[in-house]
Design an enzyme around this catalytic site. Structure first.
Site, PDB file in Angstrom:
ATOM      1  N   GLY A   1       3.086  -4.003   5.164  1.00 25.78           N
ATOM      2  CA  GLY A   1       2.087  -4.156   6.222  1.00 25.78           C
ATOM      3  C   GLY A   1       0.751  -3.594   5.827  1.00 25.78           C
ATOM      4  O   GLY A   1       0.527  -3.273   4.654  1.00 25.78           O
ATOM      5  N   ASN A   2      -0.152  -3.492   6.788  1.00 29.30           N
ATOM      6  CA  ASN A   2      -1.477  -2.940   6.518  1.00 29.30           C
ATOM      7  C   ASN A   2      -1.911  -2.067   7.682  1.00 29.30           C
ATOM      8  O   ASN A   2      -1.243  -1.993   8.706  1.00 29.30           O
ATOM      9  CB  ASN A   2      -2.479  -4.073   6.251  1.00 29.30           C
ATOM     10  CG  ASN A   2      -2.661  -4.969   7.463  1.00 29.30           C
ATOM     11  OD1 ASN A   2      -3.249  -4.584   8.457  1.00 29.30           O
ATOM     12  ND2 ASN A   2      -2.117  -6.196   7.389  1.00 29.30           N
ATOM     13  N   ARG A   3      -3.050  -1.413   7.535  1.00 28.38           N
ATOM     14  CA  ARG A   3      -3.493  -0.394   8.495  1.00 28.38           C
ATOM     15  C   ARG A   3      -4.391  -0.921   9.598  1.00 28.38           C
ATOM     16  O   ARG A   3      -5.006  -0.136  10.304  1.00 28.38           O
ATOM     17  CB  ARG A   3      -4.232   0.719   7.765  1.00 28.38           C
ATOM     18  CG  ARG A   3      -3.381   1.518   6.833  1.00 28.38           C
ATOM     19  CD  ARG A   3      -4.162   2.684   6.250  1.00 28.38           C
ATOM     20  NE  ARG A   3      -3.449   3.304   5.152  1.00 28.38           N
ATOM     21  CZ  ARG A   3      -2.454   4.160   5.315  1.00 28.38           C
ATOM     22  NH1 ARG A   3      -2.070   4.487   6.537  1.00 28.38           N
ATOM     23  NH2 ARG A   3      -1.838   4.672   4.264  1.00 28.38           N
TER      24      ARG A   3
END
Ligand code: C5P
Length: 231
Positions: free
Chosen positions: A29-31
Protein backbone atom coordinates in the site's frame (compact mmCIF):
# COMPACT_ATOMS: atom_id res chain seq x y z
CA UNK A 1 -15.84 30.59 -1.95
CA UNK A 2 -17.50 30.34 -5.35
CA UNK A 3 -21.28 30.10 -5.63
CA UNK A 4 -23.15 27.01 -6.84
CA UNK A 5 -21.30 27.09 -10.17
CA UNK A 6 -21.33 23.28 -10.38
CA UNK A 7 -25.11 22.94 -9.95
CA UNK A 8 -26.46 20.32 -12.35
CA UNK A 9 -22.98 18.85 -12.81
CA UNK A 10 -21.90 15.35 -11.88
CA UNK A 11 -18.42 14.96 -10.41
CA UNK A 12 -16.50 11.77 -9.61
CA UNK A 13 -13.56 11.98 -7.21
CA UNK A 14 -11.23 9.17 -6.20
CA UNK A 15 -9.43 9.52 -2.88
CA UNK A 16 -7.04 7.61 -0.66
CA UNK A 17 -4.61 4.93 -1.64
CA UNK A 18 -5.18 1.50 -3.09
CA UNK A 19 -4.02 -1.68 -1.32
CA UNK A 20 -3.03 -4.87 -3.05
CA UNK A 21 -3.41 -7.98 -0.92
CA UNK A 22 -0.56 -10.45 -0.50
CA UNK A 23 -2.60 -12.75 1.71
CA UNK A 24 -5.67 -12.33 3.96
CA UNK A 25 -3.78 -10.10 6.43
CA UNK A 26 -1.06 -8.33 4.41
CA UNK A 27 -1.00 -5.85 1.57
CA UNK A 28 1.19 -3.56 -0.52
CA UNK A 29 0.00 0.00 0.00
CA UNK A 30 0.92 3.65 0.26
CA UNK A 31 0.64 6.52 2.73
CA UNK A 32 -2.04 8.59 1.01
CA UNK A 33 -4.48 9.86 3.66
CA UNK A 34 -7.30 10.73 1.27
CA UNK A 35 -7.50 14.31 2.61
CA UNK A 36 -7.13 16.02 -0.77
CA UNK A 37 -9.76 13.85 -2.45
CA UNK A 38 -12.21 14.28 0.42
CA UNK A 39 -11.63 18.06 0.35
CA UNK A 40 -12.40 18.04 -3.37
CA UNK A 41 -15.59 16.02 -2.91
CA UNK A 42 -16.83 18.34 -0.16
CA UNK A 43 -15.93 21.49 -2.12
CA UNK A 44 -17.64 20.21 -5.28
CA UNK A 45 -20.75 19.30 -3.25
CA UNK A 46 -20.85 22.79 -1.70
CA UNK A 47 -20.61 24.24 -5.21
CA UNK A 48 -23.77 22.35 -6.13
CA UNK A 49 -22.46 19.23 -7.89
CA UNK A 50 -23.75 15.71 -7.47
CA UNK A 51 -20.63 13.90 -6.29
CA UNK A 52 -19.54 10.29 -6.24
CA UNK A 53 -16.55 9.79 -3.95
CA UNK A 54 -14.66 6.55 -4.55
CA UNK A 55 -12.71 6.16 -1.32
CA UNK A 56 -9.81 3.71 -1.19
CA UNK A 57 -8.87 2.89 2.39
CA UNK A 58 -9.64 6.35 3.76
CA UNK A 59 -9.39 5.63 7.48
CA UNK A 60 -8.11 8.72 9.28
CA UNK A 61 -10.32 11.27 7.54
CA UNK A 62 -14.04 11.75 8.15
CA UNK A 63 -15.97 10.91 4.99
CA UNK A 64 -18.40 13.57 3.73
CA UNK A 65 -21.99 13.36 4.94
CA UNK A 66 -23.46 15.88 2.51
CA UNK A 67 -26.70 14.63 0.95
CA UNK A 68 -25.31 15.15 -2.56
CA UNK A 69 -22.21 13.00 -1.98
CA UNK A 70 -22.41 9.27 -2.56
CA UNK A 71 -19.49 7.32 -1.10
CA UNK A 72 -18.22 4.02 -2.52
CA UNK A 73 -15.50 2.33 -0.51
CA UNK A 74 -12.96 0.18 -2.30
CA UNK A 75 -9.67 -1.47 -1.47
CA UNK A 76 -7.75 -2.55 -4.57
CA UNK A 77 -6.82 -0.81 -7.81
CA UNK A 78 -9.08 -3.04 -9.89
CA UNK A 79 -12.02 -2.28 -7.55
CA UNK A 80 -11.23 1.44 -7.76
CA UNK A 81 -11.13 1.25 -11.53
CA UNK A 82 -14.52 -0.50 -11.73
CA UNK A 83 -16.16 1.97 -9.34
CA UNK A 84 -14.66 5.05 -11.02
CA UNK A 85 -15.54 3.90 -14.52
CA UNK A 86 -19.12 2.98 -13.57
CA UNK A 87 -19.65 6.44 -12.05
CA UNK A 88 -17.70 8.25 -14.80
CA UNK A 89 -19.97 6.98 -17.55
CA UNK A 90 -22.49 9.73 -16.77
CA UNK A 91 -20.16 12.30 -15.26
CA UNK A 92 -19.14 15.79 -16.36
CA UNK A 93 -15.93 15.67 -14.35
CA UNK A 94 -13.61 12.92 -13.08
CA UNK A 95 -10.84 13.80 -10.65
CA UNK A 96 -8.29 11.10 -9.87
CA UNK A 97 -6.91 12.21 -6.51
CA UNK A 98 -6.26 8.66 -5.28
CA UNK A 99 -2.73 7.27 -5.04
CA UNK A 100 -2.98 4.16 -7.17
CA UNK A 101 -0.60 1.22 -6.78
CA UNK A 102 1.42 0.83 -9.94
CA UNK A 103 1.84 -2.91 -9.36
CA UNK A 104 -0.04 -5.71 -7.64
CA UNK A 105 1.01 -9.21 -6.60
CA UNK A 106 0.27 -11.76 -9.31
CA UNK A 107 -1.85 -13.63 -6.80
CA UNK A 108 -3.06 -13.22 -3.26
CA UNK A 109 -2.48 -16.32 -1.13
CA UNK A 110 -5.68 -17.85 0.26
CA UNK A 111 -4.01 -18.30 3.65
CA UNK A 112 -1.55 -16.31 5.73
CA UNK A 113 1.94 -16.72 4.23
CA UNK A 114 4.10 -18.68 6.69
CA UNK A 115 7.50 -17.61 7.89
CA UNK A 116 10.05 -19.95 6.33
CA UNK A 117 13.62 -20.70 7.16
CA UNK A 118 16.10 -19.79 4.44
CA UNK A 119 15.49 -17.23 1.72
CA UNK A 120 12.00 -15.67 1.64
CA UNK A 121 9.94 -16.30 -1.46
CA UNK A 122 10.04 -13.34 -3.89
CA UNK A 123 6.84 -11.41 -4.52
CA UNK A 124 5.93 -11.53 -8.19
CA UNK A 125 4.19 -8.38 -9.44
CA UNK A 126 2.11 -7.40 -12.44
CA UNK A 127 1.43 -3.85 -13.66
CA UNK A 128 -1.89 -2.27 -12.80
CA UNK A 129 -3.88 -0.40 -15.44
CA UNK A 130 -3.36 3.37 -15.47
CA UNK A 131 -6.91 4.43 -14.69
CA UNK A 132 -6.32 8.11 -15.45
CA UNK A 133 -4.73 7.45 -18.83
CA UNK A 134 -7.58 5.08 -19.70
CA UNK A 135 -10.20 7.69 -18.75
CA UNK A 136 -8.41 10.31 -20.84
CA UNK A 137 -8.23 7.95 -23.83
CA UNK A 138 -11.77 6.53 -23.56
CA UNK A 139 -13.75 9.73 -22.81
CA UNK A 140 -16.70 7.92 -21.23
CA UNK A 141 -18.88 10.99 -21.77
CA UNK A 142 -18.61 13.74 -24.38
CA UNK A 143 -17.01 16.90 -23.09
CA UNK A 144 -15.96 15.22 -19.85
CA UNK A 145 -13.21 17.03 -17.94
CA UNK A 146 -10.59 14.52 -16.75
CA UNK A 147 -8.26 15.65 -13.97
CA UNK A 148 -5.18 13.97 -12.50
CA UNK A 149 -2.74 14.61 -9.69
CA UNK A 150 1.00 14.23 -9.75
CA UNK A 151 3.16 14.24 -6.67
CA UNK A 152 6.70 14.95 -7.76
CA UNK A 153 9.84 15.10 -5.65
CA UNK A 154 13.15 16.83 -5.77
CA UNK A 155 15.22 18.93 -8.14
CA UNK A 156 13.49 22.15 -7.01
CA UNK A 157 10.44 23.84 -8.49
CA UNK A 158 11.76 23.77 -12.07
CA UNK A 159 12.49 20.05 -12.05
CA UNK A 160 9.14 19.31 -10.48
CA UNK A 161 7.35 21.29 -13.19
CA UNK A 162 9.36 19.60 -15.92
CA UNK A 163 8.31 16.17 -14.63
CA UNK A 164 4.75 17.44 -14.39
CA UNK A 165 4.76 18.72 -17.97
CA UNK A 166 6.02 15.40 -19.24
CA UNK A 167 3.33 13.58 -17.25
CA UNK A 168 0.57 15.94 -18.44
CA UNK A 169 1.42 15.20 -22.07
CA UNK A 170 1.80 11.47 -21.48
CA UNK A 171 -1.44 10.93 -19.54
CA UNK A 172 -3.66 13.10 -21.74
CA UNK A 173 -5.80 14.42 -18.86
CA UNK A 174 -7.34 17.85 -19.42
CA UNK A 175 -5.86 19.13 -16.18
CA UNK A 176 -3.01 17.83 -14.02
CA UNK A 177 -2.46 19.19 -10.51
CA UNK A 178 1.25 18.93 -9.79
CA UNK A 179 2.56 19.25 -6.27
CA UNK A 180 6.00 18.97 -4.85
CA UNK A 181 6.22 16.44 -2.05
CA UNK A 182 8.99 15.83 0.40
CA UNK A 183 10.53 18.26 2.90
CA UNK A 184 7.46 19.75 4.60
CA UNK A 185 5.19 20.06 1.57
CA UNK A 186 2.29 17.83 0.64
CA UNK A 187 1.82 15.85 3.84
CA UNK A 188 -0.85 16.08 6.49
CA UNK A 189 -2.30 19.50 7.16
CA UNK A 190 0.65 21.68 6.18
CA UNK A 191 0.13 24.08 3.28
CA UNK A 192 0.23 22.57 -0.18
CA UNK A 193 1.54 24.19 -3.28
CA UNK A 194 -0.04 23.03 -6.50
CA UNK A 195 0.49 24.04 -10.12
CA UNK A 196 -2.32 23.14 -12.51
CA UNK A 197 -1.23 22.22 -16.04
CA UNK A 198 -3.31 21.58 -19.14
CA UNK A 199 -2.80 18.64 -21.50
CA UNK A 200 -0.10 20.57 -23.36
CA UNK A 201 1.81 21.11 -20.12
CA UNK A 202 1.05 24.84 -19.92
CA UNK A 203 0.34 26.41 -16.52
CA UNK A 204 -3.33 27.34 -16.09
CA UNK A 205 -3.39 28.04 -12.32
CA UNK A 206 -1.35 28.01 -9.14
CA UNK A 207 -2.66 27.45 -5.64
CA UNK A 208 -1.13 27.49 -2.20
CA UNK A 209 -2.76 26.81 1.12
CA UNK A 210 -4.77 24.09 2.77
CA UNK A 211 -6.13 21.13 0.85
CA UNK A 212 -9.46 22.98 0.90
CA UNK A 213 -7.85 26.01 -0.78
CA UNK A 214 -6.23 23.74 -3.37
CA UNK A 215 -9.59 22.04 -3.97
CA UNK A 216 -11.33 25.38 -4.61
CA UNK A 217 -8.60 26.54 -7.01
CA UNK A 218 -8.69 23.28 -8.93
CA UNK A 219 -12.49 23.40 -9.15
CA UNK A 220 -12.22 26.97 -10.48
CA UNK A 221 -10.07 25.61 -13.31
CA UNK A 222 -12.54 22.75 -13.85
CA UNK A 223 -15.51 25.15 -13.93
CA UNK A 224 -13.68 27.27 -16.55
CA UNK A 225 -13.17 24.14 -18.63
CA UNK A 226 -16.83 23.13 -18.36
CA UNK A 227 -17.96 26.59 -19.44
CA UNK A 228 -15.56 26.53 -22.38
CA UNK A 229 -16.71 23.11 -23.63
CA UNK A 230 -20.44 23.68 -23.26
CA UNK A 231 -20.62 27.12 -24.87
O1 C5P B 1 2.08 8.33 -12.82
P1 C5P B 1 1.59 8.81 -11.48
O2 C5P B 1 1.25 7.70 -10.53
O3 C5P B 1 2.44 9.86 -10.85
O4 C5P B 1 0.22 9.56 -11.84
C1 C5P B 1 -0.60 10.06 -10.85
C2 C5P B 1 -1.98 10.24 -11.39
O5 C5P B 1 -2.39 9.11 -12.15
C3 C5P B 1 -3.01 10.37 -10.28
O6 C5P B 1 -4.08 11.17 -10.75
C4 C5P B 1 -3.45 8.93 -10.07
O7 C5P B 1 -4.73 8.86 -9.50
C5 C5P B 1 -3.41 8.39 -11.48
N1 C5P B 1 -3.07 6.96 -11.61
C6 C5P B 1 -4.02 6.08 -12.11
N2 C5P B 1 -3.71 4.75 -12.26
C7 C5P B 1 -2.48 4.29 -11.96
C8 C5P B 1 -1.50 5.17 -11.46
C9 C5P B 1 -1.83 6.49 -11.29
O8 C5P B 1 -5.13 6.51 -12.40
N3 C5P B 1 -2.22 2.98 -12.13
Amino acid sequence: PAGPDLAGRTVVVSAGGTREPLDPVRFLGNRSSGRQGVALAVAAAHRGARVTLVAANVEDVILPREANVEVHQVETTLQLRDAVRAAATGADVVIMAAAVADFRPVASAGHKIKKTSGAPAPIELVTNPDILAELAADRLRRGQVVVGFAAETGDGQRGVLEHGREKARRKGADLLAVNEVGADLGFGDVPNEVTVLDAAGDVVARARGTKGDVAEALLDAVADRLRATTT
